[in-house]
Design a protein around this motif. Sequence first.
Motif, PDB file in Angstrom:
ATOM      1  N   PHE A 189       0.807  -1.212   0.000  1.00 26.59           N
ATOM      2  CA  PHE A 189       0.000   0.000   0.000  1.00 26.59           C
ATOM      3  C   PHE A 189       0.838   1.259   0.000  1.00 26.59           C
ATOM      4  O   PHE A 189       0.311   2.358   0.015  1.00 26.59           O
ATOM      5  N   GLY A 190       2.158   1.122   0.020  1.00 25.13           N
ATOM      6  CA  GLY A 190       2.988   2.300   0.112  1.00 25.13           C
ATOM      7  C   GLY A 190       2.884   2.955   1.475  1.00 25.13           C
ATOM      8  O   GLY A 190       2.996   4.165   1.583  1.00 25.13           O
ATOM      9  N   LEU A 191       2.636   2.157   2.512  1.00 24.27           N
ATOM     10  CA  LEU A 191       2.543   2.668   3.868  1.00 24.27           C
ATOM     11  C   LEU A 191       3.633   2.065   4.732  1.00 24.27           C
ATOM     12  O   LEU A 191       4.043   0.927   4.518  1.00 24.27           O
ATOM     13  N   GLY A 192       4.078   2.795   5.735  1.00 26.25           N
ATOM     14  CA  GLY A 192       5.064   2.281   6.663  1.00 26.25           C
ATOM     15  C   GLY A 192       4.459   1.263   7.604  1.00 26.25           C
ATOM     16  O   GLY A 192       3.252   1.231   7.830  1.00 26.25           O
ATOM     17  N   ILE A 193       5.321   0.421   8.220  1.00 20.96           N
ATOM     18  CA  ILE A 193       4.847  -0.610   9.124  1.00 20.96           C
ATOM     19  C   ILE A 193       4.145   0.014  10.328  1.00 20.96           C
ATOM     20  O   ILE A 193       3.048  -0.409  10.715  1.00 20.96           O
ATOM     21  N   SER A 194       4.763   1.025  10.940  1.00 25.22           N
ATOM     22  CA  SER A 194       4.155   1.647  12.112  1.00 25.22           C
ATOM     23  C   SER A 194       2.829   2.308  11.761  1.00 25.22           C
ATOM     24  O   SER A 194       1.864   2.257  12.537  1.00 25.22           O
ATOM     25  N   THR A 195       2.761   2.919  10.588  1.00 23.67           N
ATOM     26  CA  THR A 195       1.510   3.526  10.138  1.00 23.67           C
ATOM     27  C   THR A 195       0.427   2.478   9.973  1.00 23.67           C
ATOM     28  O   THR A 195      -0.722   2.674  10.373  1.00 23.67           O
ATOM     29  N   CYS A 196       0.808   1.336   9.399  1.00 24.49           N
ATOM     30  CA  CYS A 196      -0.157   0.256   9.183  1.00 24.49           C
ATOM     31  C   CYS A 196      -0.691  -0.272  10.513  1.00 24.49           C
ATOM     32  O   CYS A 196      -1.884  -0.529  10.659  1.00 24.49           O
ATOM     33  N   HIS A 197       0.203  -0.481  11.489  1.00 21.86           N
ATOM     34  CA  HIS A 197      -0.231  -0.951  12.804  1.00 21.86           C
ATOM     35  C   HIS A 197      -1.233   0.022  13.420  1.00 21.86           C
ATOM     36  O   HIS A 197      -2.255  -0.383  13.989  1.00 21.86           O
ATOM     37  N   LEU A 201      -3.163   2.222  11.835  1.00 24.61           N
ATOM     38  CA  LEU A 201      -4.413   2.227  11.075  1.00 24.61           C
ATOM     39  C   LEU A 201      -5.265   1.019  11.406  1.00 24.61           C
ATOM     40  O   LEU A 201      -6.487   1.117  11.537  1.00 24.61           O
ATOM     41  N   VAL A 202      -4.623  -0.156  11.518  1.00 27.00           N
ATOM     42  CA  VAL A 202      -5.366  -1.381  11.820  1.00 27.00           C
ATOM     43  C   VAL A 202      -6.101  -1.235  13.145  1.00 27.00           C
ATOM     44  O   VAL A 202      -7.289  -1.568  13.257  1.00 27.00           O
ATOM     45  N   LEU A 203      -5.416  -0.736  14.154  1.00 25.78           N
ATOM     46  CA  LEU A 203      -6.049  -0.598  15.461  1.00 25.78           C
ATOM     47  C   LEU A 203      -7.173   0.438  15.417  1.00 25.78           C
ATOM     48  O   LEU A 203      -8.241   0.236  16.020  1.00 25.78           O
ATOM     49  N   GLU A 204      -6.976   1.541  14.696  1.00 30.60           N
ATOM     50  CA  GLU A 204      -8.030   2.560  14.569  1.00 30.60           C
ATOM     51  C   GLU A 204      -9.272   1.980  13.898  1.00 30.60           C
ATOM     52  O   GLU A 204     -10.407   2.202  14.346  1.00 30.60           O
ATOM     53  N   VAL A 205      -9.049   1.225  12.824  1.00 32.93           N
ATOM     54  CA  VAL A 205     -10.176   0.654  12.087  1.00 32.93           C
ATOM     55  C   VAL A 205     -10.874  -0.406  12.931  1.00 32.93           C
ATOM     56  O   VAL A 205     -12.109  -0.500  12.942  1.00 32.93           O
ATOM     57  N   CYS A 206     -10.103  -1.217  13.658  1.00 34.77           N
ATOM     58  CA  CYS A 206     -10.703  -2.255  14.502  1.00 34.77           C
ATOM     59  C   CYS A 206     -11.572  -1.646  15.592  1.00 34.77           C
ATOM     60  O   CYS A 206     -12.652  -2.159  15.902  1.00 34.77           O
ATOM     61  N   LYS A 207     -11.117  -0.547  16.173  1.00 33.01           N
ATOM     62  CA  LYS A 207     -11.921   0.137  17.183  1.00 33.01           C
ATOM     63  C   LYS A 207     -13.205   0.696  16.568  1.00 33.01           C
ATOM     64  O   LYS A 207     -14.281   0.647  17.188  1.00 33.01           O
ATOM     65  N   ALA A 208     -13.092   1.216  15.354  1.00 34.97           N
ATOM     66  CA  ALA A 208     -14.280   1.737  14.675  1.00 34.97           C
ATOM     67  C   ALA A 208     -15.258   0.617  14.353  1.00 34.97           C
ATOM     68  O   ALA A 208     -16.481   0.782  14.484  1.00 34.97           O
ATOM     69  N   ILE A 209     -14.744  -0.543  13.958  1.00 34.07           N
ATOM     70  CA  ILE A 209     -15.611  -1.695  13.677  1.00 34.07           C
ATOM     71  C   ILE A 209     -16.348  -2.117  14.940  1.00 34.07           C
ATOM     72  O   ILE A 209     -17.551  -2.421  14.914  1.00 34.07           O
ATOM     73  N   LYS A 210     -15.627  -2.144  16.057  1.00 33.21           N
ATOM     74  CA  LYS A 210     -16.251  -2.513  17.332  1.00 33.21           C
ATOM     75  C   LYS A 210     -17.378  -1.552  17.697  1.00 33.21           C
ATOM     76  O   LYS A 210     -18.448  -1.966  18.141  1.00 33.21           O
ATOM     77  N   GLU A 211     -17.148  -0.252  17.507  1.00 27.73           N
ATOM     78  CA  GLU A 211     -18.125   0.748  17.918  1.00 27.73           C
ATOM     79  C   GLU A 211     -19.272   0.904  16.923  1.00 27.73           C
ATOM     80  O   GLU A 211     -20.422   1.114  17.333  1.00 27.73           O
TER      81      GLU A 211
END
Length: 444
Positions: free
Chosen positions: A176-184, A186-196
């Motif tokens: 995706f042209g994203l850094g590893i730390s950025t990806c980590h 984003l994943v957590l942000e999206v997972c929290k949004a999915i939960k809510e």
Amino acid sequence: MKAAVFRKAIEDEEEEEEEEVCNVFDGEVDSQTQTTSYHDTKTNLKGFFTSLLSMEEHGQEARKRSRTKSEEENGDINRKKSRAVASESSHVTGSEPVNQQRRLWVKDRSRAWWEERSRSDYPEEDFRRAFRMSKSTFELICDELNSAVAKEDTALRNAIPVRQRVAPLRLVSKKFGLGISTCHKLVLEVCKAIKEVLMPKYLQWPDDESLRNIRETYESISGIPNVVGSMYTTHIPIIAPKISVASYFNKRHTERNQKTSYSITIQAVVNPRGVFTDLCIGWPGSMPDDKVLEKSLLYQRANNGGLLKGLWVAGGAGHPLLDWVLVPYTQQNLTWTQHAFNEKMSEVQRVAKEAFGRLKGRWACLQKRTEVKLQDLPTVLGACCVLHNICEIREEKMEAELMVEVVDDEVLPENALRSVDAMKARDNISHNLLHHGLAGTSFL
């Protein structure tokens, strides 16, 4: 009625210990950060003064040459030297030309892979193979999460689009042209949004009408009446935690795989379509199935609130026989009727095992040890289960080669028979299955 149970990864007294350890660790990090910051400041100042001296030397050299040459040549040299000094100072001090649009610390990575698959004319089958879902399902998820995960552009950089924020849940960051730390992050942000946002809508205990349909379907599958869910507990491998490591040690997986294993558990109740209707996530891998069940909110609501009065949840050999939990016979030297009952129970249990097989097949990160922090794992695993439900509800097809065979050793509970009424009811069901021609003969 919302049925998902999210708990912290360790018990209360262990959480207090973890918090204490984290505080100590954070203090050490702060001290190191302060020291590092001090040295960085000295280094930056040194580089700054070096840059100024370098610029001064270039200026003196330019002035010396200007006195020995003509006015026209002097003007040319000054212009060239000015550009050279500006370029060199830019490299030394970390500043950048005014007309440059991007900051030096924003690494320019290739986005060709993502941009190609974002095209409207990208083949549906190729998209499904890459994302484990169709374009329409992916767009549905993005639309529903848009308000929760969308970010605004800043003066430093453009915000990552919602579709690109959701996608790293499946794919590797470098694509995706994203850094590893950025990806980590984003994943957590999206997972929290999915939960809510998505969990209350796509992970619910069935209403009365749905329960009636589920009972009819399970009875047509097995001949066993009043079954409203197939319950199974699986293990997700993790890296050995820093505290309470013994409680997460999975002895059975270690012995079978000849490799030290640590895990946390997911207990789920599944309807005939393979959709999770109840979850309990995060108890340590050393905890047997019956103890995980006792810790779940489902257990409390069923025992104290009458949630499953007159109904059954079909469990496995590792679960106890309760007024609302129906399990196979586990003693030796079974009768024909008991064999017939166990055979039909295995058909109900297969529904839950295959649902977990598709879950782990869709999200391959669940098959190997994850680097997600222990306290964040319930959120990430819950998000995976919600996305699984969306795919199952929308009847997303899954390639057979992606299916994972789920193997979780079940330990018989110390107190397996906890209800006399349930024992009588199970015997009556077994008798009816065999003597009314509803049971198979494979056990013979």
